[in-house]
Design an enzyme around this catalytic site. Structure first.
Site, short mmCIF file in Angstrom:
data_model
loop_
_atom_site.label_atom_id
_atom_site.label_comp_id
_atom_site.label_asym_id
_atom_site.label_seq_id
_atom_site.Cartn_x
_atom_site.Cartn_y
_atom_site.Cartn_z
N LYS A 13 0.84 -1.22 0.00
CA LYS A 13 0.00 0.00 0.00
C LYS A 13 0.87 1.26 0.00
O LYS A 13 0.69 2.16 -0.82
CB LYS A 13 -0.93 0.03 1.24
CG LYS A 13 -1.85 -1.17 1.36
CD LYS A 13 -2.74 -1.08 2.58
CE LYS A 13 -2.03 -1.13 3.93
NZ LYS A 13 -1.40 -2.42 4.25
N ARG A 88 -10.17 0.43 7.90
CA ARG A 88 -9.71 -0.93 8.17
C ARG A 88 -10.72 -1.77 8.92
O ARG A 88 -10.43 -2.90 9.29
CB ARG A 88 -8.49 -0.85 9.07
CG ARG A 88 -7.23 -1.24 8.44
CD ARG A 88 -6.17 -1.18 9.47
NE ARG A 88 -5.19 -0.29 8.94
CZ ARG A 88 -3.93 -0.62 8.71
NH1 ARG A 88 -3.48 -1.77 9.05
NH2 ARG A 88 -3.13 0.24 8.18
N ARG A 127 11.85 -5.60 5.53
CA ARG A 127 11.57 -4.20 5.16
C ARG A 127 12.44 -3.26 5.99
O ARG A 127 12.75 -3.52 7.15
CB ARG A 127 10.09 -3.86 5.43
CG ARG A 127 9.84 -2.35 5.31
CD ARG A 127 8.39 -1.99 5.23
NE ARG A 127 7.66 -2.38 6.42
CZ ARG A 127 6.35 -2.20 6.56
NH1 ARG A 127 5.63 -1.67 5.59
NH2 ARG A 127 5.75 -2.57 7.67
N ARG A 159 10.95 -1.12 11.29
CA ARG A 159 9.80 -0.76 12.12
C ARG A 159 9.68 -1.74 13.28
O ARG A 159 9.83 -2.94 13.08
CB ARG A 159 8.52 -0.81 11.27
CG ARG A 159 8.08 0.56 10.79
CD ARG A 159 6.96 0.51 9.80
NE ARG A 159 5.77 -0.21 10.23
CZ ARG A 159 4.66 -0.26 9.52
NH1 ARG A 159 4.56 0.39 8.37
NH2 ARG A 159 3.61 -0.93 9.95
N ARG A 170 -0.75 -8.89 13.29
CA ARG A 170 -1.30 -7.93 12.33
C ARG A 170 -2.07 -8.65 11.23
O ARG A 170 -3.12 -8.20 10.79
CB ARG A 170 -0.16 -7.08 11.72
CG ARG A 170 0.38 -6.04 12.69
CD ARG A 170 1.78 -5.61 12.34
NE ARG A 170 1.88 -4.93 11.06
CZ ARG A 170 3.03 -4.77 10.41
NH1 ARG A 170 4.16 -5.25 10.90
NH2 ARG A 170 3.05 -4.13 9.27
P1 AP5 Z 1 4.83 -1.58 1.98
O1 AP5 Z 1 4.49 -0.79 0.77
O2 AP5 Z 1 5.55 -0.91 3.08
O3 AP5 Z 1 3.51 -2.34 2.48
P2 AP5 Z 1 2.20 -1.80 3.20
O4 AP5 Z 1 1.04 -2.45 2.54
O5 AP5 Z 1 2.22 -0.31 3.29
O6 AP5 Z 1 2.41 -2.50 4.61
P3 AP5 Z 1 2.35 -1.90 6.09
O7 AP5 Z 1 3.14 -2.85 6.94
O8 AP5 Z 1 2.73 -0.47 6.10
O9 AP5 Z 1 0.86 -2.06 6.37
P4 AP5 Z 1 0.19 -2.12 7.74
O10 AP5 Z 1 -1.19 -2.08 7.30
O11 AP5 Z 1 0.57 -3.26 8.58
O12 AP5 Z 1 0.83 -0.87 8.52
P5 AP5 Z 1 0.35 0.63 8.70
O13 AP5 Z 1 1.54 1.47 8.79
O14 AP5 Z 1 -0.70 0.98 7.73
O15 AP5 Z 1 5.66 -2.87 1.48
C1 AP5 Z 1 6.12 -3.82 2.43
C2 AP5 Z 1 7.51 -4.34 2.02
O16 AP5 Z 1 7.42 -5.09 0.82
C3 AP5 Z 1 8.54 -3.24 1.74
O17 AP5 Z 1 9.78 -3.72 2.16
C4 AP5 Z 1 8.49 -3.07 0.21
O18 AP5 Z 1 9.72 -2.61 -0.32
C5 AP5 Z 1 8.16 -4.48 -0.25
N1 AP5 Z 1 7.28 -4.54 -1.43
C6 AP5 Z 1 6.20 -3.77 -1.70
N2 AP5 Z 1 5.60 -4.16 -2.84
C7 AP5 Z 1 6.32 -5.24 -3.29
C8 AP5 Z 1 6.20 -6.11 -4.41
N3 AP5 Z 1 5.22 -5.97 -5.31
N4 AP5 Z 1 7.10 -7.11 -4.54
C9 AP5 Z 1 8.08 -7.27 -3.63
N5 AP5 Z 1 8.26 -6.47 -2.55
C10 AP5 Z 1 7.39 -5.48 -2.38
O19 AP5 Z 1 -0.30 0.54 10.14
C11 AP5 Z 1 0.48 0.26 11.27
C12 AP5 Z 1 -0.40 0.05 12.48
O20 AP5 Z 1 -1.13 1.27 12.76
C13 AP5 Z 1 -1.49 -1.03 12.33
O21 AP5 Z 1 -0.99 -2.30 12.66
C14 AP5 Z 1 -2.52 -0.52 13.34
O22 AP5 Z 1 -2.14 -0.85 14.65
C15 AP5 Z 1 -2.45 0.98 13.20
N6 AP5 Z 1 -3.40 1.49 12.22
C16 AP5 Z 1 -3.12 2.03 10.99
N7 AP5 Z 1 -4.25 2.36 10.34
C17 AP5 Z 1 -5.27 2.03 11.16
C18 AP5 Z 1 -6.68 2.09 11.04
N8 AP5 Z 1 -7.27 2.57 9.93
N9 AP5 Z 1 -7.41 1.63 12.07
C19 AP5 Z 1 -6.85 1.15 13.18
N10 AP5 Z 1 -5.52 1.03 13.37
C20 AP5 Z 1 -4.74 1.47 12.35
MG MG Z 2 2.40 1.08 4.84
#
Ligand code: AP5
Ligand code: MG
Length: 213
Positions: A13, A88, A127, A159, A170
């Site tokens: 994402k 989410r 990552r 992270r 997660r």
């Molecule tokens: P990356 O692009 O970083 O993936 P992502 O989908 O953004 O994953 P996140 O871990 O950021 O998602 P998340 O939902 O767990 O965390 P968030 O910060 O939103 O890619 C991942 C890795 O893969 C990277 O190393 C990249 O280089 C690689 N990659 C990408 N695409 C690739 C491909 N096609 N092929 C190969 N490699 C690839 O949320 C964190 C926390 O915040 C949550 O756990 C929760 O506690 C809280 N939170 C956030 N939003 C909410 C909400 N709406 N409601 C409640 N709690 C929330």
């Molecule tokens: Mg992310």
């Protein structure tokens, strides 16, 4: 355009949102990034968010919605946004729907970024992120320059929630609370699928094709 990127942790994402924001000229709004900025700044919101994020649990809906609502009302969001990681839960989706209706806006597309659980673990465990410009790296697929961000020169870090135990939690939260949004948005007729193949360029292209840009 108001776009939402839906997908498991590690689906890509954030990686895709950064590129789409440049392409479409609209901001990325990542709830995860907003929480992390607050954790870094040691704010009250940061302390609360950290107590959930460190365990791989979702932050409560009302708290999350309030920060998104404030962000969406800022001037740079008036021509559209890329929502990354919000909504989410069904409750968050209902709140967003109601709020958008009130301000005369709507979601144009929800991109369901499809990836399997094994790929998630492989992606997140290797990552690295730049805390300054938020760029995501991967030690194998998109490596930083040594310890440095290739975008802004910052020092990349892991992270704290990218450790196996928290990744598994997660993923569980995703399947239980977030995956039901696939049906929710399918019924609204705005869901498009994008296969997150293990090739960052191709995965991004799949999303562009899905939304016709
Ligand atoms: P990356 O692009 O970083 O993936 P992502 O989908 O953004 O994953 P996140 O871990 O950021 O998602 P998340 O939902 O767990 O965390 P968030 O910060 O939103 O890619 C991942 C890795 O893969 C990277 O190393 C990249 O280089 C690689 N990659 C990408 N695409 C690739 C491909 N096609 N092929 C190969 N490699 C690839 O949320 C964190 C926390 O915040 C949550 O756990 C929760 O506690 C809280 N939170 C956030 N939003 C909410 C909400 N709406 N409601 C409640 N709690 C929330
Ligand atoms: Mg992310």
């Amino acid at each position: 355009m108001n776009l939402m990127l839906l997908g498991a942790p590690g689906a890509g994402k954030g990686t895709q949102a950064v590129e789409l924001a440049k392409l479409l000229g609209i901001p990325q709004v990542s709830t995860g990034d907003i929480f992390r900025a607050n954790i870094k700044g040691n704010t009250e919101l940061g302390k609360l968010a950290s107590s959930y994020i460190s365990k791989g649990m979702l932050v409560p809906d009302e708290v999350t919605f309030d920060i998104v609502k404030d962000r969406l009302l800022q001037d740079d969001c008036k021509n559209g946004v890329i929502l990354d990681g919000f909504p989410r839960t069904i409750a968050q989706a209902d709140m967003l729907d109601k709020f958008f209706a009130e301000i005369g806006r709507k979601l144009d597309y929800v991109v369901n970024i499809v990836v399997d659980d094994a790929a998630v673990v492989a992606r997140l465990s290797r990552r690295r992120i730049c805390p300054d410009c938020k760029q995501s790296f991967h030690l194998d697929f998109a490596p930083p320059a040594g310890e440095k961000c290739t975008n802004c020169g910052g020092t990349v870090v892991q992270r704290p929630d990218d450790v196996e135990e928290v990744i598994m939690q997660r993923l569980q939260e995703y399947h239980k609370q977030t995956a039901p949004l696939v049906e929710y948005y399918k019924e609204k007729g705005i869901l498009v699928d994008s296969e997150s193949v293990n090739d960052i360029e191709q995965a991004l292209q799949n999303t562009k094709n899905a939304i016709g840009v």
